[in-house]
Design a protein around this motif. Structure first.
Motif, PDB file in Angstrom:
ATOM      1  N   PHE B 242     -17.793  16.707  -6.906  1.00 22.81           N
ATOM      2  CA  PHE B 242     -17.385  17.634  -5.847  1.00 22.81           C
ATOM      3  C   PHE B 242     -16.128  18.429  -6.226  1.00 22.81           C
ATOM      4  O   PHE B 242     -15.787  19.388  -5.542  1.00 22.81           O
ATOM      5  CB  PHE B 242     -17.133  16.865  -4.553  1.00 22.81           C
ATOM      6  CG  PHE B 242     -16.054  15.829  -4.696  1.00 22.81           C
ATOM      7  CD1 PHE B 242     -14.723  16.175  -4.538  1.00 22.81           C
ATOM      8  CD2 PHE B 242     -16.354  14.531  -5.035  1.00 22.81           C
ATOM      9  CE1 PHE B 242     -13.723  15.240  -4.702  1.00 22.81           C
ATOM     10  CE2 PHE B 242     -15.356  13.583  -5.205  1.00 22.81           C
ATOM     11  CZ  PHE B 242     -14.041  13.952  -5.029  1.00 22.81           C
ATOM     12  N   GLU B 243     -15.423  18.018  -7.264  1.00 23.88           N
ATOM     13  CA  GLU B 243     -14.179  18.696  -7.635  1.00 23.88           C
ATOM     14  C   GLU B 243     -14.505  20.062  -8.226  1.00 23.88           C
ATOM     15  O   GLU B 243     -15.350  20.167  -9.107  1.00 23.88           O
ATOM     16  CB  GLU B 243     -13.400  17.859  -8.650  1.00 23.88           C
ATOM     17  CG  GLU B 243     -12.116  18.496  -9.162  1.00 23.88           C
ATOM     18  CD  GLU B 243     -11.102  18.818  -8.064  1.00 23.88           C
ATOM     19  OE1 GLU B 243     -10.560  17.895  -7.473  1.00 23.88           O
ATOM     20  OE2 GLU B 243     -10.886  20.035  -7.794  1.00 23.88           O
TER      21      GLU B 243
ATOM     22  N   THR C 213     -10.464  16.407  -3.141  1.00 26.63           N
ATOM     23  CA  THR C 213     -10.202  17.280  -4.277  1.00 26.63           C
ATOM     24  C   THR C 213      -8.714  17.232  -4.629  1.00 26.63           C
ATOM     25  O   THR C 213      -7.882  16.775  -3.845  1.00 26.63           O
ATOM     26  CB  THR C 213     -10.561  18.734  -3.929  1.00 26.63           C
ATOM     27  OG1 THR C 213      -9.733  19.147  -2.838  1.00 26.63           O
ATOM     28  CG2 THR C 213     -12.019  18.866  -3.519  1.00 26.63           C
ATOM     29  N   VAL C 214      -8.414  17.748  -5.798  1.00 24.07           N
ATOM     30  CA  VAL C 214      -7.023  17.860  -6.227  1.00 24.07           C
ATOM     31  C   VAL C 214      -6.250  18.727  -5.239  1.00 24.07           C
ATOM     32  O   VAL C 214      -5.105  18.423  -4.897  1.00 24.07           O
ATOM     33  CB  VAL C 214      -6.988  18.442  -7.662  1.00 24.07           C
ATOM     34  CG1 VAL C 214      -5.623  19.003  -8.003  1.00 24.07           C
ATOM     35  CG2 VAL C 214      -7.397  17.361  -8.655  1.00 24.07           C
ATOM     36  N   GLU C 215      -6.889  19.779  -4.741  1.00 22.93           N
ATOM     37  CA  GLU C 215      -6.198  20.639  -3.784  1.00 22.93           C
ATOM     38  C   GLU C 215      -5.879  19.886  -2.497  1.00 22.93           C
ATOM     39  O   GLU C 215      -4.796  20.032  -1.929  1.00 22.93           O
ATOM     40  CB  GLU C 215      -7.039  21.877  -3.484  1.00 22.93           C
ATOM     41  CG  GLU C 215      -6.305  22.865  -2.606  1.00 22.93           C
ATOM     42  CD  GLU C 215      -7.055  24.173  -2.432  1.00 22.93           C
ATOM     43  OE1 GLU C 215      -7.336  24.829  -3.443  1.00 22.93           O
ATOM     44  OE2 GLU C 215      -7.388  24.524  -1.282  1.00 22.93           O
ATOM     45  N   GLU C 216      -6.816  19.070  -2.026  1.00 16.77           N
ATOM     46  CA  GLU C 216      -6.562  18.286  -0.810  1.00 16.77           C
ATOM     47  C   GLU C 216      -5.441  17.270  -1.025  1.00 16.77           C
ATOM     48  O   GLU C 216      -4.659  16.992  -0.110  1.00 16.77           O
ATOM     49  CB  GLU C 216      -7.841  17.584  -0.355  1.00 16.77           C
ATOM     50  CG  GLU C 216      -8.849  18.562   0.242  1.00 16.77           C
ATOM     51  CD  GLU C 216     -10.236  17.966   0.424  1.00 16.77           C
ATOM     52  OE1 GLU C 216     -11.051  18.578   1.130  1.00 16.77           O
ATOM     53  OE2 GLU C 216     -10.513  16.900  -0.172  1.00 16.77           O
TER      54      GLU C 216
END
Lengths: 337, 337, 337, 337
Positions: B242-243, C213-216
């Motif tokens: 999902f990334e 995610t990395v952003e989250e």
């Protein structure tokens, strides 16, 4: 395509980006924001490779604006495509049921199942003569003998035959027996195979890869369409996710999404999509309620003895039950079955 | 294989299950628990299809006990396999770097990159003559002309050539030019292709599918091994998750896991695994620190102009920097580069 | 933010979009392309909700241009943040090892493990007093008694204590005992909890959610930073994917990616990231080689009897082995341990 | 639970495993296969921690045989649970529609939407007063004032109110206004919160986490049931996958699967499940066709101005259209709406 410049990009960097865009035969349109400058690329009608703009000094990233499929898109072709196979039409008002075993095992088996699924309302018969198997030690299919058995069942029942083709070089063989050739999920991005069936004269049932996006499915269809064959039926068959209770996760969103993005007919495979026969009937109803044009369902007369996929196969009487249950939904949708 | 009976299974149901197991030529071993009865299946050495036991009345589910790969497993072959290509050995104490562009574009490009990566420490050169591309409108590779260019660069540099083969029928052509044939991620379960390279006389670089489990990768290797070719190099190249920041997610766990499960050499592709050249070097170091036997890295002399994968390609000078940085890790691991 | 108009959008539709943008207090910048018209939004410095522009007639879609985190970004704060805890500094040249059992089980256990991991080079001790457990029937932790045991071990060893906090109302209690409070993966988006630790005076170890995610992750850090606490340590601990051999898939790409996107220190949890003790050491080396600032590792004196996570816990002697092996990598990276 | 011994396990190792099992108060049942020896564990009725058996010498792996949820399982409670809220019953023959905006924004907005959705057939109203938001800079909800607005709309329309609770300490406040409390996807494993609503006297709408398996959802329900509250409504709301066209992927398989595994009612959220209003109606039909007991749908009178989730909200007239379309499917299923 849009190029987003870095916050601290210099005028020199910007002018290099513009120069490269013009070198590609395109025009650059600069738009200065509060924080960033954007450069829109106005194409020349030919494909160009812009991802490399991301590598230029001063560039933060690039973004695609338009979808990469053309012939498959509804913008290009607004009306529904109906794929006609004998007296069956997929993509029209009728819901089409395709049924049969995972693998062709013998003439007796296929003839018995063929008669049973016809009686229960199937409009086409399926069965694999060439089988993609994860293990080299599993049954790999009967090959041409299996194709002959399928042709015999077509004679007996009048049902058109759907069967999988796995290699470009066997496309002529398979199309000489089959009415519809199937591209399996593992081959959705076997581009040589897409090329070969694109040049054939048979309708193609294209299954979505288990970890392919909707856009990639449409690009795979685009391969076939761009090689001259516009009779493509798309098939959602479940994607791979973290959920382990079911074999795959049916992406039900994909059904109405595909119907909006493309003019091609869309069917669903609830057998591979769930991996459990107890879920096949409710998920079949869901598919039709979501707008699918048909179903491809695994049916076996002796699932306990099937050489593959027994756990997700229906007995003929359960398939007849599914037909009745799906028919009610089809009618609620204003369609027939 | 174990069969788990339902809580309320009857003695009759149990005896039917036992009867079917015996019919398959196996022995059944009953074990009564507090809540459930289990039936162990003791095999006859031949493959059998037991999933269908799940369909029998009274059966809750079945479970596999043993792993399905044999020739690829370390249990079967405890010592590390070393694949020798010319004077290069993969799977031994030396860390092997394979480098080159995604696609062969011209003789000039390949000769320049070939000289540059050799100078920077690459032991083999890579480049695609046949390219699997998501879009039918993208560059599909130079074909045999590309293979000839690669052969010329081998002459110039002495570096063995790794290149992809996409179809069973081009295996003879590709193996006539290449030192190692690569099976791309999208073809990891193209079983006809695995069969064909399994019968060839060239080492195979087998990339993990972006949607494939470690077990499926080992089963794909098993296909090649079972057709007679035991020179298989496995390659982790990132899986789909999902990334979205990165093109793929490098499954670093897979490196030590594969080294424990199999005797085959394992390398990693940090270029496809990340999709961003700025991440290539740190992930390369991580791969070696995790125990990988080598790396396959995209290098291009003009990434901004590459026909594909420019955004993940390193300039030759950055590849030289990567080599130095990886060398330090290799030495910390007691290996050489 | 960019608004992409539909191919066939009318001038009226375009002027409505511009009007709404101006109504939001922003400026609209129109850019006409060959196929589409784009409208860039130039902000007023305040947050605004632009996704609803997608609903306006004539709009195809909208795209974000800038990243949504500010205080956590390296653009905002170019220099590495170093989080100091007692005499330990995370994010500086030293690689920091944090070790201890999953759960605090007794004073004897913690004292024994504390002494062992200190001897083996750990700079902080971990142990859970409040445990998030999937099942209500599993051990839920010792609560405050567990915190007292941890405080005792700090006295005995001099090692600062890291322990998890699960609810906003227990933040005062936990911070009165702990040196660093941990936000577990399941609570990464428990915004009330992020708010509470953001107002506390303790450094926070923030674990990435297993499907975040990395952003989250960076947005979760932004919550803490925006409430006044800038001592945040990020922790990659594996994400959930389709792979089932391992408990999670360590996203090794995230390590260098985070180091590029943010100034905050980044550590890795190889125990949860793999779920198998045999993979912990190689993945620990990989983390350091990828640029991580430290590791948090489960160590238990009797893993066979651990109340949780035994299968991924190292014996103290194996942790000492890991330390030596990681030290060699750290030195190859020009860092100390 | 079954313990699978290694191929080369010694009799001594086997006897140690048996001894430990007996030490746990269980019985061991040995079953010798051709290749492996298995040890079945016969429990003592109390939970025990067997994963650590995997660490014992000679053990290959362990496998769970029974599912970990009890009170939530259909085996435990064969008849459908019907949750009654005022004059609405969820889990009976009627399909229940719950509708309203993502967030409560003002009395005017809620009163207008409340009247509209009631007229269009909604049986309950939803609206968030406490909002979990990814960004600390987004609107976080009106808090208690929002709850008062909801109570006012209940007075005006007679519709019971569903609203989210985010923290254990606000459960008393929220339950003093709400008829049903919702646990959001991000809080599905906020165990303190599950505990708190388990002790409350209000029905609970439990949304599946975007990263949670069906089994984990049932374990979260088990938390609530085990604390004394048996009025739990499960809600499938889409899971996170690699597909990016849609916000989430609705796991339609989960609907019939849950209906088979548990006695609790199951509803579906097509708004979060798709993220696109154009997909909401077809996916709603699919949910009912798959056997769902109801739907929770985002409706907004001015989606273009909604403070959140506008892109997935329906206008009241589109919701009325959805109701008609779903009603036809419900009737085809032999249910009412």
């Amino acid at each position: 395509m849009i190029v987003i410049m870095k916050k601290d990009a210099t005028p020199m960097e910007l002018s290099h980006v513009v120069a490269r865009i013009e070198q590609m035969g395109c025009q650059a349109h600069i738009s200065r924001g509060e924080e960033r400058t954007l450069v829109g690329i106005i194409g020349n009608g030919r494909p160009y490779n812009t991802e490399t703009l991301e590598l230029m000094s001063g560039v933060e990233k690039t973004m695609k604006v338009t979808s990469p499929f053309k012939r498959a898109s509804r913008e290009f072709h607004p009306h529904d495509t109906r794929v006609v196979v004998g007296d069956v039409e997929i993509g029209g008002p009728e819901i089409v049921l395709i049924a049969g075993p995972c693998a062709v095992e013998s003439q007796e088996q296929m003839s018995e199942i063929g008669a049973a699924v016809k009686a229960a309302g199937a409009r086409m018969i399926r069965g694999g003569a060439f089988k993609p198997r994860t293990s080299p030690y599993s049954f790999q299919g009967m090959g041409e003998e299996g194709l002959k058995i399928l042709a015999k069942v077509r004679e007996e029942t009048g049902l058109p035959v759907v069967t999988e083709v796995m290699q470009p070089e066997t496309v002529p063989l398979v199309t000489s027996y089959a009415d519809v050739v199937q591209i399996g999920a593992r081959n959705m991005q076997n581009f040589a195979l897409l090329h070969a069936v694109g040049q054939s004269h048979r309708p193609v049932l294209l299954k979505r890869g288990m970890m392919s996006t909707v856009e990639e499915l449409l690009m795979a269809a685009e391969y076939i369409l761009s090689h001259g064959n516009d009779r493509v039926i798309l098939c959602e068959r479940g994607i791979r996710t973290f959920e382990t209770y079911t074999r795959n996760t049916v992406d039900i969103n994909a059904v109405p999404l595909l119907k909006q993005l493309t003019h091609l007919p869309v069917i669903l495979d609830p057998s591979h999509g769930t991996g459990k026969w107890k879920l096949v009937e409710p998920v079949s109803r869901a598919a039709i309620a979501a707008g699918a044009d048909g179903l491809i369902v695994e049916v076996h007369n002796h699932p306990e003895e099937a050489v593959s996929d027994g756990a997700q196969s229906l007995l003929p009487e359960r398939f007849a039950h599914l037909r009745d249950s799906v028919k009610a939904i089809a009618e609620a949708m204003g369609r027939q079955l």
